[in-house]
Scaffold this motif. Structure first.
Motif, mmCIF file in Angstrom:
data_model
loop_
_atom_site.group_PDB
_atom_site.id
_atom_site.type_symbol
_atom_site.label_atom_id
_atom_site.label_comp_id
_atom_site.label_asym_id
_atom_site.label_seq_id
_atom_site.Cartn_x
_atom_site.Cartn_y
_atom_site.Cartn_z
ATOM 1 N N THR A 140 42.922 -34.579 7.773
ATOM 2 C CA THR A 140 42.791 -35.752 6.903
ATOM 3 C C THR A 140 42.308 -35.369 5.515
ATOM 4 O OG1 THR A 140 42.312 -37.151 8.827
ATOM 5 C CG2 THR A 140 41.700 -38.007 6.658
ATOM 6 N N LEU A 141 41.290 -34.524 5.448
ATOM 7 C CA LEU A 141 40.710 -34.149 4.157
ATOM 8 C C LEU A 141 41.694 -33.361 3.302
ATOM 9 C CD1 LEU A 141 37.078 -33.125 5.218
ATOM 10 C CD2 LEU A 141 37.848 -35.290 4.243
ATOM 11 N N LEU A 142 42.491 -32.519 3.949
ATOM 12 C CA LEU A 142 43.445 -31.695 3.196
ATOM 13 C C LEU A 142 44.546 -32.523 2.540
ATOM 14 C CD1 LEU A 142 43.777 -28.623 5.585
ATOM 15 C CD2 LEU A 142 42.828 -28.616 3.265
ATOM 16 N N LYS A 143 44.739 -33.756 3.003
ATOM 17 C CA LYS A 143 45.752 -34.630 2.413
ATOM 18 C C LYS A 143 45.209 -35.447 1.242
ATOM 19 C CE LYS A 143 49.418 -33.833 4.949
ATOM 20 N NZ LYS A 143 50.711 -33.392 4.354
ATOM 21 N N ILE A 144 43.917 -35.313 0.952
ATOM 22 C CA ILE A 144 43.314 -36.085 -0.132
ATOM 23 C C ILE A 144 43.425 -35.316 -1.444
ATOM 24 C CG2 ILE A 144 41.173 -37.091 -1.003
ATOM 25 C CD1 ILE A 144 40.292 -37.574 1.851
ATOM 26 N N ASP A 145 43.945 -35.966 -2.456
ATOM 27 C CA ASP A 145 44.092 -35.366 -3.783
ATOM 28 C C ASP A 145 42.870 -35.757 -4.618
ATOM 29 O OD1 ASP A 145 44.791 -34.436 -6.268
ATOM 30 O OD2 ASP A 145 46.809 -35.304 -6.271
ATOM 31 N N ASP A 158 36.220 -40.855 -1.077
ATOM 32 C CA ASP A 158 36.604 -40.916 0.333
ATOM 33 C C ASP A 158 36.381 -39.579 1.030
ATOM 34 O OD1 ASP A 158 37.278 -43.535 0.025
ATOM 35 O OD2 ASP A 158 39.449 -43.260 0.258
ATOM 36 N N GLN A 159 36.610 -38.485 0.317
ATOM 37 C CA GLN A 159 36.387 -37.171 0.910
ATOM 38 C C GLN A 159 34.915 -36.998 1.268
ATOM 39 O OE1 GLN A 159 35.003 -34.044 -0.560
ATOM 40 N NE2 GLN A 159 35.824 -32.649 0.983
ATOM 41 N N ALA A 160 34.030 -37.418 0.372
ATOM 42 C CA ALA A 160 32.592 -37.341 0.646
ATOM 43 C C ALA A 160 32.199 -38.332 1.737
ATOM 44 C CB ALA A 160 31.802 -37.623 -0.632
ATOM 45 N N LEU A 161 32.799 -39.508 1.714
ATOM 46 C CA LEU A 161 32.484 -40.542 2.697
ATOM 47 C C LEU A 161 32.806 -40.064 4.113
ATOM 48 C CD1 LEU A 161 31.597 -43.580 2.924
ATOM 49 C CD2 LEU A 161 34.035 -44.137 2.898
ATOM 50 N N LEU A 162 33.991 -39.500 4.297
ATOM 51 C CA LEU A 162 34.389 -39.019 5.614
ATOM 52 C C LEU A 162 33.527 -37.839 6.066
ATOM 53 C CD1 LEU A 162 36.811 -40.903 5.091
ATOM 54 C CD2 LEU A 162 38.293 -39.135 6.071
ATOM 55 N N LEU A 163 33.226 -36.940 5.154
ATOM 56 C CA LEU A 163 32.411 -35.780 5.518
ATOM 57 C C LEU A 163 30.990 -36.195 5.870
ATOM 58 C CD1 LEU A 163 33.146 -32.629 3.334
ATOM 59 C CD2 LEU A 163 33.055 -32.825 5.816
ATOM 60 N N ASN A 216 33.661 -23.506 5.344
ATOM 61 C CA ASN A 216 34.913 -23.929 4.730
ATOM 62 C C ASN A 216 34.600 -24.963 3.647
ATOM 63 O OD1 ASN A 216 37.412 -25.016 4.066
ATOM 64 N ND2 ASN A 216 38.124 -25.134 6.181
ATOM 65 N N PRO A 217 35.008 -24.734 2.394
ATOM 66 C CA PRO A 217 34.698 -25.693 1.330
ATOM 67 C C PRO A 217 35.287 -27.085 1.578
ATOM 68 C CG PRO A 217 36.313 -24.069 0.566
ATOM 69 C CD PRO A 217 35.766 -23.579 1.871
ATOM 70 N N VAL A 218 36.364 -27.151 2.354
ATOM 71 C CA VAL A 218 36.973 -28.451 2.645
ATOM 72 C C VAL A 218 36.036 -29.313 3.484
ATOM 73 C CG1 VAL A 218 38.898 -29.614 3.790
ATOM 74 C CG2 VAL A 218 39.305 -27.535 2.481
ATOM 75 N N THR A 219 35.275 -28.677 4.388
ATOM 76 C CA THR A 219 34.373 -29.419 5.269
ATOM 77 C C THR A 219 32.912 -29.120 4.960
ATOM 78 O OG1 THR A 219 34.717 -27.662 6.911
ATOM 79 C CG2 THR A 219 36.001 -29.691 7.168
ATOM 80 N N CYS A 220 32.625 -28.789 3.724
ATOM 81 C CA CYS A 220 31.249 -28.527 3.300
ATOM 82 C C CYS A 220 30.687 -29.811 2.674
ATOM 83 C CB CYS A 220 31.200 -27.378 2.295
ATOM 84 S SG CYS A 220 29.530 -27.017 1.681
ATOM 85 N N LEU A 252 39.535 -28.697 -3.622
ATOM 86 C CA LEU A 252 38.715 -28.546 -2.426
ATOM 87 C C LEU A 252 38.737 -27.106 -1.922
ATOM 88 C CD1 LEU A 252 39.792 -31.706 -0.350
ATOM 89 C CD2 LEU A 252 37.889 -31.482 -1.951
ATOM 90 N N ALA A 253 39.422 -26.225 -2.648
ATOM 91 C CA ALA A 253 39.632 -24.856 -2.166
ATOM 92 C C ALA A 253 38.449 -23.940 -2.421
ATOM 93 C CB ALA A 253 40.894 -24.268 -2.802
ATOM 94 N N VAL A 254 37.525 -24.330 -3.277
ATOM 95 C CA VAL A 254 36.392 -23.454 -3.614
ATOM 96 C C VAL A 254 35.071 -24.203 -3.448
ATOM 97 C CG1 VAL A 254 37.707 -22.041 -5.221
ATOM 98 C CG2 VAL A 254 36.561 -24.104 -6.045
#
Length: 365
Positions: A140-145, A158-163, A216-220, A252-254
């Motif tokens: 889900t997070l990887l699909k967020i721009d 939303d990325q922060a909200l979900l995490l 992983n920075p995506v789930t940090c 979200l890659a770094v």
């Protein structure tokens, strides 16, 4: 806030949360409508219920109300009212009687037996939220721009909200109550989030949740905290131009959690999860608990995970599921979820991780 010259009744009502008071008043309106002779599909005006008393009421009449609701059906033949809803009606009626100095009908044998019979004969399977497991969360997070100039603010929020919801195992109301002052970045550990009041802490003692740094920075979660904080600060300091400049090159890659919050600081009382306008700009108001569920469902659907079963509770359920599958103990899970009863976790075991601590796994099938 309770005023300095508050009456005993005001203090008595302050013993319950505002949400509970609103729910009780709504349920009492349903009881008043029934006493006034309105059917479920009929519309009633406030003035038509003004003279309808909801306390004191004879227990036999309360029992008749409960039976009527238990027998109500939808056009498709399904039950209109679940046993849980009917039980809540009794709680509201009892509350109204107790605060007016009358015996709560729910303590009488006839109401107690009718309610027990409804639970036994009208029970329906509880529809539980689909857990957002770690794999589903990553997808889900990887699909967020988070770099798009039009949707980047919403995507970053939303990325922060979900995490936060997953890593912190937050309830929706706890997430939306977070302010800037409640969050603190601790080097080498993560984000300390103070939950000032919750479902299991109505007195507001408060507890700390730790949102640990992720490999992983995506789930940090700390990265998500820094990213959203700096973006909101950029808009508040420089307006739309500041927001667009901060969005340029966002990724979200770094990892960005080591970068700190920057020179611009947000007001301590400001909601951390702010609403976003249709123009893609942060508002100064916070989002509602309902908006959490909508965000989870919207993002899961966009990631190709389907539309059904997702809600704000999916994040909390996903945390418990992943923790249980990783071998976490009840105490370890409860330290993050802030459950007060380990028996509640057994519901998660039955619904989301039925093979955990199940004897069938020891058999050589």
């Amino acid at each position: 806030m309770v005023p300095a010259d508050a009456s005993p009744r005001v203090f008595a009502e302050a013993s319950l949360s505002p949400n509970t008071i609103r729910a009780y008043r709504s349920d009492l309106r349903q009881f008043a409508r029934w006493r006034a002779g309105f059917l479920d599909h009929e519309i009633s005006e406030p003035h038509e219920l003004e003279r309808i008393s909801t306390a004191p009421v004879d227990p036999t009449e309360v029992a008749a109300f409960l039976a009527d609701k238990a027998n109500a059906v939808l056009p498709d033949g399904g039950q209109r009212y679940a046993p849980g809803t009917i039980s809540r009606y009794v709680a509201a009626i009892d509350w109204e009687h107790a605060r007016r100095g009358h015996t709560p009908p729910g303590s009488t044998p006839i109401v107690r037996d009718v309610l027990k019979g409804i639970r036994r004969t009208r029970s329906v399977p509880v529809r539980r939220a689909k857990p957002m497991t770690l794999k589903a969360l990553q997808t889900t997070l990887l699909k967020i721009d988070v770099a798009d100039l039009q949707t980047g603010a919403l995507g970053t929020r939303d990325q922060a909200l979900l995490l936060f919801g997953f890593v912190g195992a937050f309830r929706e109301s706890e997430l939306t109550a977070l302010t800037i002052a409640d969050l603190r970045l601790v080097d080498g550990e993560g984000v300390y989030a103070r939950v000032r009041k919750s479902k299991t802490d109505q007195d507001g003692v408060g507890r700390i949740k730790v949102l640990q740094q992720g490999a992983n920075p995506v789930t940090c979660a700390p990265c998500a905290y820094v990213r959203l904080s700096r973006l909101m600060a950029a808009q508040d300091a420089l307006g739309e131009a500041g927001l667009f400049a901060a969005l340029t090159g966002a990724s979200l890659a770094v990892h960005v959690c080591a970068d700190g919050l920057g020179a611009e600081r947000l007001p301590p009382s400001m909601p951390f999860f702010r609403a976003v306008s249709k123009w893609g700009l942060f508002r100064n108001t916070g989002i509602s608990p309902t908006a959490v569920g909508k965000a989870v469902a919207r993002r899961a659907h966009a990631a190709g995970l389907g539309e059904d079963g997702w809600s704000g509770h999916s994040l909390r359920a996903g945390f418990v599921t992943e923790a249980r599958n990783a071998g976490a103990t009840d105490v370890e899970i409860m330290n993050q979820t802030h459950h007060t009863n380990a028996a509640t976790l057994q519901i998660y075991d039955r619904e989301y991780a039925p093979l955990v601590r199940n004897a069938v796994t020891r058999m050589r099938l």
